[in-house]
Design a protein around this motif. Structure first.
Motif, short mmCIF file in Angstrom:
data_model
loop_
_atom_site.label_atom_id
_atom_site.label_comp_id
_atom_site.label_asym_id
_atom_site.label_seq_id
_atom_site.Cartn_x
_atom_site.Cartn_y
_atom_site.Cartn_z
N LYS A 1 0.81 -1.22 0.00
CA LYS A 1 0.00 0.00 0.00
C LYS A 1 0.84 1.27 0.00
O LYS A 1 0.30 2.37 0.13
N ASN A 2 2.16 1.10 -0.14
CA ASN A 2 3.06 2.27 -0.07
C ASN A 2 2.79 3.09 1.18
O ASN A 2 2.76 4.33 1.14
N THR A 3 2.60 2.40 2.27
CA THR A 3 2.16 3.05 3.50
C THR A 3 3.07 2.67 4.67
O THR A 3 3.53 1.52 4.76
N ARG A 4 3.28 3.62 5.53
CA ARG A 4 3.95 3.40 6.81
C ARG A 4 3.02 3.90 7.90
O ARG A 4 2.25 4.84 7.70
N TYR A 5 3.13 3.23 9.05
CA TYR A 5 2.26 3.54 10.16
C TYR A 5 3.08 3.94 11.39
O TYR A 5 4.13 3.35 11.64
N LEU A 6 2.57 4.89 12.12
CA LEU A 6 3.18 5.28 13.39
C LEU A 6 2.21 4.87 14.49
O LEU A 6 1.17 5.51 14.69
N GLN A 7 2.53 3.76 15.15
CA GLN A 7 1.73 3.29 16.26
C GLN A 7 2.19 3.98 17.53
O GLN A 7 3.35 3.88 17.90
N MET A 8 1.27 4.68 18.16
CA MET A 8 1.61 5.46 19.34
C MET A 8 0.89 4.89 20.55
O MET A 8 -0.35 4.92 20.61
N ASN A 9 1.65 4.37 21.48
CA ASN A 9 1.10 3.78 22.69
C ASN A 9 1.51 4.60 23.91
O ASN A 9 2.44 5.39 23.85
N SER A 10 0.82 4.36 25.00
CA SER A 10 1.13 5.05 26.27
C SER A 10 1.25 6.55 26.05
O SER A 10 2.21 7.19 26.50
N LEU A 11 0.27 7.11 25.37
CA LEU A 11 0.33 8.53 25.03
C LEU A 11 0.27 9.39 26.28
O LEU A 11 -0.44 9.08 27.26
N GLN A 12 1.00 10.48 26.22
CA GLN A 12 1.12 11.41 27.33
C GLN A 12 0.69 12.79 26.89
O GLN A 12 0.62 13.09 25.70
N ASP A 13 0.42 13.66 27.86
CA ASP A 13 -0.01 15.02 27.55
C ASP A 13 0.96 15.69 26.59
O ASP A 13 0.56 16.41 25.66
N GLU A 14 2.24 15.46 26.82
CA GLU A 14 3.26 16.14 26.01
C GLU A 14 3.34 15.63 24.58
O GLU A 14 4.08 16.17 23.76
N ASP A 15 2.57 14.60 24.26
CA ASP A 15 2.51 14.13 22.88
C ASP A 15 1.50 14.92 22.06
O ASP A 15 1.40 14.75 20.85
N THR A 16 0.72 15.76 22.72
CA THR A 16 -0.26 16.58 22.02
C THR A 16 0.45 17.52 21.06
O THR A 16 1.33 18.29 21.45
N ALA A 17 0.06 17.45 19.79
CA ALA A 17 0.71 18.24 18.76
C ALA A 17 0.03 17.96 17.42
O ALA A 17 -0.78 17.05 17.31
N VAL A 18 0.41 18.75 16.44
CA VAL A 18 0.06 18.43 15.06
C VAL A 18 1.20 17.58 14.51
O VAL A 18 2.38 17.96 14.62
N TYR A 19 0.85 16.45 13.95
CA TYR A 19 1.84 15.51 13.43
C TYR A 19 1.86 15.59 11.90
O TYR A 19 0.80 15.61 11.25
N TYR A 20 3.07 15.61 11.35
CA TYR A 20 3.26 15.69 9.91
C TYR A 20 4.07 14.49 9.44
O TYR A 20 5.11 14.17 10.03
N CYS A 21 3.60 13.83 8.39
CA CYS A 21 4.45 12.81 7.79
C CYS A 21 5.27 13.45 6.68
O CYS A 21 4.83 14.41 6.05
N VAL A 22 6.45 12.91 6.49
CA VAL A 22 7.40 13.48 5.53
C VAL A 22 8.07 12.38 4.74
O VAL A 22 8.14 11.23 5.18
N LEU A 23 8.57 12.76 3.59
CA LEU A 23 9.29 11.82 2.73
C LEU A 23 10.43 12.57 2.06
O LEU A 23 10.24 13.68 1.57
N GLY A 24 11.58 11.95 2.09
CA GLY A 24 12.72 12.58 1.45
C GLY A 24 13.61 11.57 0.76
O GLY A 24 13.66 10.41 1.15
N ASN A 25 14.31 12.03 -0.25
CA ASN A 25 15.33 11.24 -0.93
C ASN A 25 16.69 11.79 -0.53
O ASN A 25 16.83 12.99 -0.29
N GLY A 26 17.65 10.93 -0.45
CA GLY A 26 18.98 11.40 -0.08
C GLY A 26 19.10 11.81 1.37
O GLY A 26 20.00 12.55 1.74
N VAL A 27 18.18 11.33 2.20
CA VAL A 27 18.23 11.64 3.62
C VAL A 27 19.21 10.68 4.29
O VAL A 27 19.11 9.47 4.13
N SER A 28 20.15 11.24 5.00
CA SER A 28 21.12 10.37 5.68
C SER A 28 21.11 10.69 7.17
O SER A 28 20.11 10.52 7.85
N ASN A 29 22.24 11.18 7.65
CA ASN A 29 22.30 11.48 9.08
C ASN A 29 21.53 12.74 9.45
O ASN A 29 21.47 13.11 10.63
N ASN A 30 20.97 13.41 8.47
CA ASN A 30 20.20 14.62 8.74
C ASN A 30 18.71 14.32 8.88
O ASN A 30 17.88 15.21 8.71
#
Length: 124
Positions: A75-104
């Motif tokens: 499905k060309n899909t990746r999933y982020l399973q988030m368990n034991s969520l905490q207050d500090e996890d509250t945020a807007v989440y963005y998925c990203v994709l890059g080519n040539g990504v290494s240690n950065n």
């Protein structure tokens, strides 16, 4: 490439959510898909990511042991399973994709493609 993000929502502390990110076309095996998040008044921060082909993953220390990235190549899909969520996890989440990504991989500038942000709210 377009990224379709889904998931998120409102959950009580200690609960779980799953975010998904689908690419409109199959990325290169060397591509890197990840998630960033941004809470109000804070800078955007790296959450976790995965090398498309090898499946090697990286996580920020704040989510290690709680968040897991899994994949569905058909499905060309990746999933982020988030368990034991905490207050500090509250945020807007963005998925990203890059080519040539290494240690950065922790830098937002390393990614060319960004999905629409999805809100994750953890209530205590």
């Amino acid at each position: 490439v377009q990224l379709q993000a889904s998931g998120g929502g409102l959950v009580q502390a200690g609960g779980s959510l799953r975010l998904s990110c689908s690419a409109s076309e199959r990325p290169y095996s060397s591509s890197y898909m990840g998630w960033f998040r941004q809470a109000p008044g804070k800078e955007r921060e790296f959450v976790g990511g995965i090398r498309w082909g090898s499946g090697v993953t990286h996580y920020d220390n704040s989510v290690k042991g709680r968040f897991t990235i899994t994949r569905d190549n058909a499905k060309n899909t990746r999933y982020l399973q988030m368990n034991s969520l905490q207050d500090e996890d509250t945020a807007v989440y963005y998925c990203v994709l890059g080519n040539g990504v290494s240690n950065n991989y922790m830098r937002p500038g390393a990614y060319k493609y960004w999905g629409k942000g999805t809100q994750v709210t953890v209530s205590s």
